[in-house]
Structures are given as C-alpha cells and as structure tokens.
Design a protein around this motif. Structure first.
Motif, short mmCIF file in Angstrom:
data_model
loop_
_atom_site.label_atom_id
_atom_site.label_comp_id
_atom_site.label_asym_id
_atom_site.label_seq_id
_atom_site.Cartn_x
_atom_site.Cartn_y
_atom_site.Cartn_z
N PHE B 56 0.83 -1.22 0.00
CA PHE B 56 0.00 0.00 0.00
C PHE B 56 0.86 1.26 0.00
O PHE B 56 0.59 2.23 -0.72
CB PHE B 56 -0.94 0.01 1.22
N HIS B 57 1.92 1.25 0.82
CA HIS B 57 2.74 2.46 0.95
C HIS B 57 3.42 2.84 -0.36
O HIS B 57 3.79 3.99 -0.57
CB HIS B 57 3.76 2.27 2.07
N GLU B 58 3.57 1.87 -1.27
CA GLU B 58 4.20 2.19 -2.56
C GLU B 58 3.30 3.08 -3.41
O GLU B 58 3.74 3.70 -4.38
CB GLU B 58 4.52 0.89 -3.31
N LEU B 59 2.02 3.14 -3.04
CA LEU B 59 1.09 3.99 -3.78
C LEU B 59 1.26 5.46 -3.45
O LEU B 59 0.58 6.32 -4.01
CB LEU B 59 -0.36 3.56 -3.48
N LEU B 60 2.13 5.78 -2.52
CA LEU B 60 2.39 7.18 -2.19
C LEU B 60 3.49 7.76 -3.08
O LEU B 60 3.76 8.96 -3.04
CB LEU B 60 2.81 7.31 -0.72
N VAL B 61 4.13 6.90 -3.82
CA VAL B 61 5.29 7.31 -4.61
C VAL B 61 4.97 7.10 -6.10
O VAL B 61 4.60 5.99 -6.50
CB VAL B 61 6.53 6.47 -4.21
N PRO B 62 5.10 8.17 -6.92
CA PRO B 62 4.78 8.02 -8.34
C PRO B 62 5.65 6.97 -9.02
O PRO B 62 6.78 6.71 -8.58
CB PRO B 62 5.09 9.41 -8.93
N VAL B 63 5.10 6.40 -10.07
CA VAL B 63 5.81 5.37 -10.81
C VAL B 63 7.20 5.85 -11.20
O VAL B 63 8.19 5.12 -11.06
CB VAL B 63 4.99 4.99 -12.08
N GLU B 64 7.30 7.12 -11.64
CA GLU B 64 8.62 7.58 -12.11
C GLU B 64 9.64 7.72 -10.98
O GLU B 64 10.83 7.87 -11.24
CB GLU B 64 8.49 8.87 -12.93
N GLN B 65 9.17 7.65 -9.71
CA GLN B 65 10.13 7.64 -8.59
C GLN B 65 10.29 6.23 -8.02
O GLN B 65 10.76 6.06 -6.90
CB GLN B 65 9.68 8.57 -7.46
N GLY B 66 9.81 5.25 -8.75
CA GLY B 66 9.99 3.88 -8.30
C GLY B 66 8.83 3.31 -7.49
O GLY B 66 8.90 2.19 -7.00
N GLY B 67 7.76 4.09 -7.34
CA GLY B 67 6.60 3.59 -6.59
C GLY B 67 5.53 3.03 -7.51
O GLY B 67 5.81 2.66 -8.66
N ARG B 68 4.29 2.95 -6.98
CA ARG B 68 3.19 2.38 -7.76
C ARG B 68 2.05 3.37 -7.98
O ARG B 68 0.98 2.99 -8.41
CB ARG B 68 2.64 1.15 -7.03
N LEU B 69 2.27 4.65 -7.65
CA LEU B 69 1.22 5.65 -7.85
C LEU B 69 1.16 5.99 -9.33
O LEU B 69 2.01 6.70 -9.87
CB LEU B 69 1.51 6.91 -7.02
N ARG B 70 0.13 5.47 -9.99
CA ARG B 70 -0.02 5.67 -11.44
C ARG B 70 -1.01 6.79 -11.73
O ARG B 70 -0.71 7.72 -12.42
CB ARG B 70 -0.49 4.36 -12.07
N THR B 71 -2.20 6.66 -11.16
CA THR B 71 -3.20 7.71 -11.39
C THR B 71 -3.96 7.97 -10.10
O THR B 71 -4.02 7.13 -9.21
CB THR B 71 -4.24 7.32 -12.46
N LEU B 72 -4.57 9.16 -10.04
CA LEU B 72 -5.31 9.51 -8.84
C LEU B 72 -6.59 8.69 -8.72
O LEU B 72 -7.01 8.35 -7.62
CB LEU B 72 -5.64 11.01 -8.87
N ASP B 73 -7.22 8.33 -9.84
CA ASP B 73 -8.45 7.54 -9.70
C ASP B 73 -8.16 6.16 -9.14
O ASP B 73 -8.91 5.64 -8.32
CB ASP B 73 -9.34 7.49 -10.95
#
Ligand SMILES: Cc1cc2nc3c(=O)[nH]c(=O)nc-3n(C[C@H](O)[C@H](O)[C@H](O)COP(=O)(O)OP(=O)(O)OC[C@H]3O[C@@H](n4cnc5c(N)ncnc54)[C@H](O)[C@@H]3O)c2cc1C
Lengths: 92, 575
Positions: B56-73
């Motif tokens: 879940f915490h990976e969703l706080l970090v945008p994909v381009e920074q190595g996380g999984r936050l892709r879109t706000l929806d």
C-alpha cells in the motif's frame, strides 16, 4: 533585485510583468494574457502587493498599491499606469 | 467483486480481497480489532505491516520515482477500500501523501530520491503548514527560514499536524523574507540535538491512534538546497498541493458512506420487529435507498475530478474544491441518517459491526474540516463563479473531447507525471463540466427520440428541465451582481448551489457516457431519476419521492446485501 528595467520600453515592461506574474502563480509566462484580469489567474491581493513591491525596486518609483491593484487589473493596464507615473514623466 | 465501473478499480478490488471481510473478525482490518484499537487509542496491532506487505505504501510514490502511484483515480478507489474499514489509517497515509506531493511536483532529484527511499521503506511524512494561531490564514505564517552561511536557519512551530512525531521528513511552510513564504523539506535525522522538539499527541474526537501532534524547530540548520522549488511561492505551492489530496478526501467519504450503508442495511435485514424485518418499514427502506443515492452522487462527482489530475490539471483548483466541499458534507448527512435507522445500535461501542458505526462517524467528522474547511472551500469556489458563469458557453470540440475522457470511465487514463506548473490557482473561468449541461440535456433528449429509449427517459428530461431553470436563475443572479464579494453570505450560498449543479451534470454525463458499456439497470436510469431528485431537494425544491424507482433500488440493495458486492453504480443489476 537591482534597478535595471526601462520604464519607457513598453514591450520590455510588459514581458517583465508577465514573467514575474507567472513566477508567483508558478505557471508558464505564455499562459498569462496581458488583457485578462489577474484575479482570473487566482492572483490574490497579497501576490499583487509582492509584484508591486518588486516593481518599485526594479523601476525606482513609488506606486499607490490600492490604485494600481483596483484601477489597473491587467498586465497591459499596469503598463499604462506605470508609464503615466509622475516620476517617469519628470525623467523624460 | 462483480461489475467494474472502471478499470481503475481493479487494483482496489485486489486490495479489498486482500484485506478480507471486515465482519469476519480476527484480522487488523476487521471491525472487532478496529474498534478495540480505537478504544485503546492505538492502531490495531499489525495493521501497518499488513498493508505494507501488500505494498500500500508504494502507492504514495509516483511510478517515475519507483513507486506504484499511477493515477489519482486508482489511488482513490484504494483509499475508499481502506476508509471503508479504518479512516484513521487512510488519514495517516493521506497526510504523508500531502507532505510528499510538493516534492514530487517541485522537488530536486535528490529530494525525490531521499523521500522515495523513506516512503518505500514504510516511513511516514508530515505536512507542517498549520500554526496554532493562524489556521486557514496561511499568509500570517510566523515560522522563519533565514539564509545563513550558505544554508538556512529554521524557527517554526507547526501544530496541529499529522505524523509530526512519527515522520522523519517534514515539509515546512515558513517565511524566507518580509513578504515571501517558501517550502522546505526537513530531514529530522540531519538536525542537531535540541533543534527539533515534538509536541504531545493531541486528544481528539476520532482518528484515535493517528499521530496528530506538533513539531517545533529551534535554530535548526538546513542545507542550502533544502527549499522545495523556488523561494517566494510557498503559498501557491500549498494551494496547488491541496488540490490533489482534497480530491482524495472525497474518496475517504465514499468509503465511509459505503461502510455505514452496509451496516444500516445489514441491521435492517436482521432486525425483526412486529413479525417482520425492519427493512419492511417504509421509512427505513426510504432512508436507506436515499442514502444509497447520495453515494451514487458522490461517485459521479468524484471520479471524473480524480481523472482530471492527468487529463486537465489546469481545472483542479475549482473542481477539487467542489469535490472536497460536496462529498464530505453529503456523507455527513448519510452517516447521520443511517444512524437514525440503526437507532440505539448507532450509539453503542459494541454489538452491530462490533460497534464500528460510531468510530466511523467520529473519524469521518474531520473530512469537512481539514485541507480547507467547508466554508473555506465554498469561498474558493465563490471567487471563481463570476468568471465561470461569464464563460459558460457551449463546449467546443476540444472541450467535448475532454468531457468524454473525464466521464467515460471505461478507459484508464495515462500515468501521472507530477508537474507543479500544470496546476493552476484558478480556472480562469474554464469549467467544461458545468458548461456542458445544455449539451448533456440535448443528448438525453436525443436518446429519448432514438430507437431504444431508456426506461426512465421521460422522467429524467422532466427533472433536467427543472434543473435548467434553476441553473439559469443562478447564473443570472451571479452575472447581475455588480460587485461580487466572494466572502459574502450570498456568494457562499451561490457556491453551494453551483456544487449541486456540478453534481447534476456529473450524474447525467456518467449515465450518458457509460450506458452502452454497463447496460442493465444503470442504463435504464432509475438511479439517475433518484439522484437528480435528491439534488433538486438539495437546491430547496420540494420533490415527491419516486416510489417506483425507490422500490427498484430497494430490491437491488437487498440483493447486494446478500452478495456483499461493492456498493457502487456498477453493482446495479445487469440487463
Ligand atoms: C485531525 C487533524 C489533522 C490535521 N492535519 C494537518 C496536517 O497534516 N498538516 C497541517 O498543516 N494541518 C493539519 N491540520 C490542521 C487543519 O488543517 C486546520 O485545523 C484547518 O486548516 C482549519 O484551521 P482552524 O481549525 O484553525 O480554523 P480557522 O482557520 O481558525 O477557522 C475558524 C472558522 O473560520 C472559518 N473560516 C476561515 N477562513 C474562512 C474563509 N476564507 N471564508 C469563510 N470562513 C472561513 C472556518 O470555516 C472556521 O469555521 C489538521 C487538523 C486536524 C484536526
């Protein structure tokens, strides 16, 4: 900010104003239309004060903040206001 | 999970399955442990490690920074699933995202890397903006950030702020000059002893176990590259940052609405009085159906706005304030009304759903307060209304294209590339959504004349006509006001009405743009009749309840309660 802007150069003044406004709003300067009221961009009175203070430093003039903010709400109107300042006319 | 409103729900569906049935018991995300944690003012044991294991915490970090936050929806649906169980944990991570967004939007490569490392390893972050004496008045911020020996000296007291004690990184708003406010990223671990002091946890009504505390910096020495972005635009940055998380708060409200509806419905099915389930009592059924309609309205309003972060970030200043105002206050009503249905059970800290109702009610009460109170958001909306009304012309081709992308939920949007300069402090009058009302009504009329007219088409058009009249009157009132004072009671009232119209267009467009794909009861439009009626009531119009559509929806609710489906537009029965 050192004084370096020529108050008689309309296009220089206009583009400096657009750049500075774009800086405060954090958006590209080409998105600032010189004839659109600055409040449309969310430029609130506080940033307006910052902008006018920047102008005072840059041009070495005194500006009536109330008059400038309410009477000259666009880039082009501000340019007109600045060009008509007494200090400027004396310098001519 | 059966139907999908949008592919952006897939991730949330997996998360929902992973967290399991909140009624089952014995897990950190079941109501028994959630309530026990709340009673002890702690997070349930293993709650954080459980969701971190899922990532879940990976969703706080945008994909381009190595996380999984892709879109706000996508994030929004996940946040909804979490808030359905424990809003406290959603707020803990939401506050972290709030602190991190300025870094994603304006930070240097080094700041991004360090913060990403910290968050990806499970750390929290703190958005240190509020000061005890200044609340919403950001421009009065007293904290100072003074240039010294190539670095900065920070003196500030931030309170009440989330994660202030637990977080390593703090994003601080402070004064860099007489008129200048700026943002800095502070790494507490780099400060000398005595430079940072934590204030005690604040005792609160809800969100028990959340670290709401404070942090003081005393002559803290920061490196020369501590600023986030350029100096002097701190307030602009804060206002832009809030646009993103304000939309996410609406998702928290949707999750709580979903949870309490399920509790109310479950109770109405189980509780037997006078020889029958209380669901058979007309006013009980009516109230549950009507609150379900509120959830539809909330979904229709929130989802397109969340897509705008990628599709039209320039519009979020207005739209995010609308979501942040409308959805939490609507959810507050829903929570209250479901509480009425649950009677004494809404007051107990045990029993039905282990007594979680009152915990959700207390937790949710923050939604309309932080990140701009209800009135602050209405004020922001009111400021923009004259411009919005002045440019409310017919949408051109580009606007129609944007509308389709916002409202057709069948396609995922591209990934978000954070860029602060694409967000704006104001829409400059541009609002494709409310401008689309006449066009949307014409599309509905065309459907009715077409080969397969929707079942509820005529009623929908009748309601649209009434809304059109009110809309015209509102626009006239705004345009005719000679010197618009956005803080006046009249302007704030107009802003509230504008939000109801925004919601009405959103419901209509969601229906028009997703009918072919979703079919069934969704396409028939009974839910839309009820939603538009509810919005008319919100605008002060007396509307007779449509009993036929209520009865249909009641049946669908009953069916959904058995299947434990998500409570969403997509779970309306297929044709
Ligand atoms: C649980 C919780 C978590 C929080 N997390 C954070 C955090 O992580 N970071 C952070 O920086 N802060 C945080 N805060 C602080 C929060 O953001 C502030 O409390 C909020 O901004 C409101 O400030 P205030 O309560 O001091 O109200 P005030 O600003 O003092 O407002 C008082 C009243 O005036 C009204 N008002 C103010 N301005 C206007 C206006 N322009 N128009 C109309 N009415 C207006 C308000 O609606 C309110 O009714 C948190 C607070 C809580 C309770």
């Amino acid at each position: 900010m050192t004084k370096s802007l020529d108050i008689r150069n309309t296009s220089e003044l206009q583009s400096w104003l657009r750049e500075r406004i774009a800086f405060y709003l954090d958006q590209p300067a080409d998105t600032i239309d010189p004839d659109t009221e600055l409040t449309h961009y969310g430029m609130n009175s506080v940033y307006a004060v910052s902008l006018l203070a920047d102008l005072e430093t840059k041009l070495g003039v005194e500006i009536d903040y109330m008059q400038a903010t309410w009477g000259y709400p666009t880039v082009n109107k501000l340019v007109e206001y600045l060009e008509a300042l007494p200090a400027n006319r004396e310098g001519e | 999970m059966t139907a999908l409103l949008s592919p952006a729900q897939v991730l949330a569906g997996a998360f929902d399955d992973y967290l399991g049935d909140p009624y089952a018991g014995g897990t950190p995300f079941s109501y028994d442990e959630i309530v026990a944690g709340d009673e002890a003012s702690e997070l349930p044991p293993n709650a954080r490690s459980t969701i971190e294991k899922w990532g879940f915490h990976e969703l706080l970090v945008p994909v381009e920074q190595g996380g999984r936050l892709r879109t706000l929806d996508e994030l929004l649906h996940v946040c909804r699933v979490l808030s359905r169980r424990n809003p406290t944990i959603a707020v803990m991570y939401g506050s972290t995202l709030l602190a991190a967004n300025p870094v994603w939007l304006w930070g240097s490569a080094r700041q991004k890397r360090e913060l990403a490392d910290e968050l990806l390893s499970g750390g929290l972050a703190c958005f240190g903006v509020s000061e005890a004496d200044h609340g919403s008045d950001l421009l009065s911020t007293e904290g100072t950030l003074v240039r010294e020996n190539g670095g900065f000296r920070l003196n500030a007291a931030k309170w009440p702020v989330g994660n202030a004690t637990r977080a390593r990184f703090v994003t601080v708003l402070a004064r860099t000059g007489e008129r200048d406010l700026s943002l800095a990223l502070v790494d507490k671990q780099q400060l000398s002893d005595g430079a940072v002091r934590h204030l005690p946890f604040v005792r609160t009504l809800g969100l028990k176990g959340h670290d709401l505390s404070g942090v003081e910096f005393h002559d803290a020495v920061l490196p020369g590259d501590a600023l986030v972005g350029l100096p002097g635009i701190g307030v602009t940055q804060v206002l832009k940052t809030l646009q993103i998380t304000r939309t996410a708060i609406a998702a928290m409200s949707l999750g709580v609405m979903d949870a309490v509806l399920r509790m109310g419905l479950g109770y109405a099915m189980d509780r037997r009085l006078y020889g029958d389930r209380i669901f058979a009592i007309p006013i009980i059924r009516h109230q549950l159906v009507q609150e379900h309609v509120n959830l539809f309205i909330g979904e229709c309003t929130t989802l397109p706005i969340s897509r705008a972060l990628v599709l039209a970030p320039e519009r979020l200043s207005l739209w995010s304030a609308i979501a942040k105002y409308l959805v939490p206050v609507t959810a507050e009503k829903t929570v209250h009304n479901v509480g009425v249905v649950m009677g004494a059970r809404s007051y107990l800290r045990e029993g039905v759903a282990s007594g979680a109702f009152q915990k959700l009610q207390r937790d949710h009460a923050i939604a309309s307060v932080f990140e701009g109170t209800t009135h602050v958001n209405l004020h922001w909306i009111a400021e923009q209304l004259p411009a919005v009304v002045a440019s409310a012309g017919e949408p051109d081709d580009a606007a129609q294209d944007l509308l389709r992308q916002l409202f057709d939920l069948g396609d995922n949007t591209a990934a978000w590339h954070p860029d602060g300069r694409r967000l704006r402090l104001a829409n400059g009058g541009l609002d494709e959504i409310t401008a689309a009302w006449p066009l949307a009504v014409r599309r509905a009329e065309a459907l009715l004349r077409g080969p397969r007219p929707p079942a509820a088409g005529a009623e929908i058009l009748d309601l649209c006509a009434r809304l059109s009249e009110l809309r015209a009157a509102l626009h006239h009132r705004i345009a005719a006001t000679e010197s618009w004072q956005s803080s006046s009671v009249a302007a704030i009232t107009a802003a509230g009405e504008h939000c109801a119209h925004h919601a009405a267009v959103s419901c209509l467009l969601i229906w028009l743009d997703n009918r072919d794909r979703l079919g069934g009861a969704f396409a028939d439009g009974g839910w839309l009749v009820l939603s538009l009626q509810r919005l008319l009531q919100r605008l002060g119009v007396t509307v007779a309840v449509d009993e036929r559509h209520e009865a249909e929806l009641a049946q669908q609710l009953e069916h959904g309660a058995e299947k434990k489906d998500w409570f969403t537009l997509a779970s309306l029965p297929a044709g």
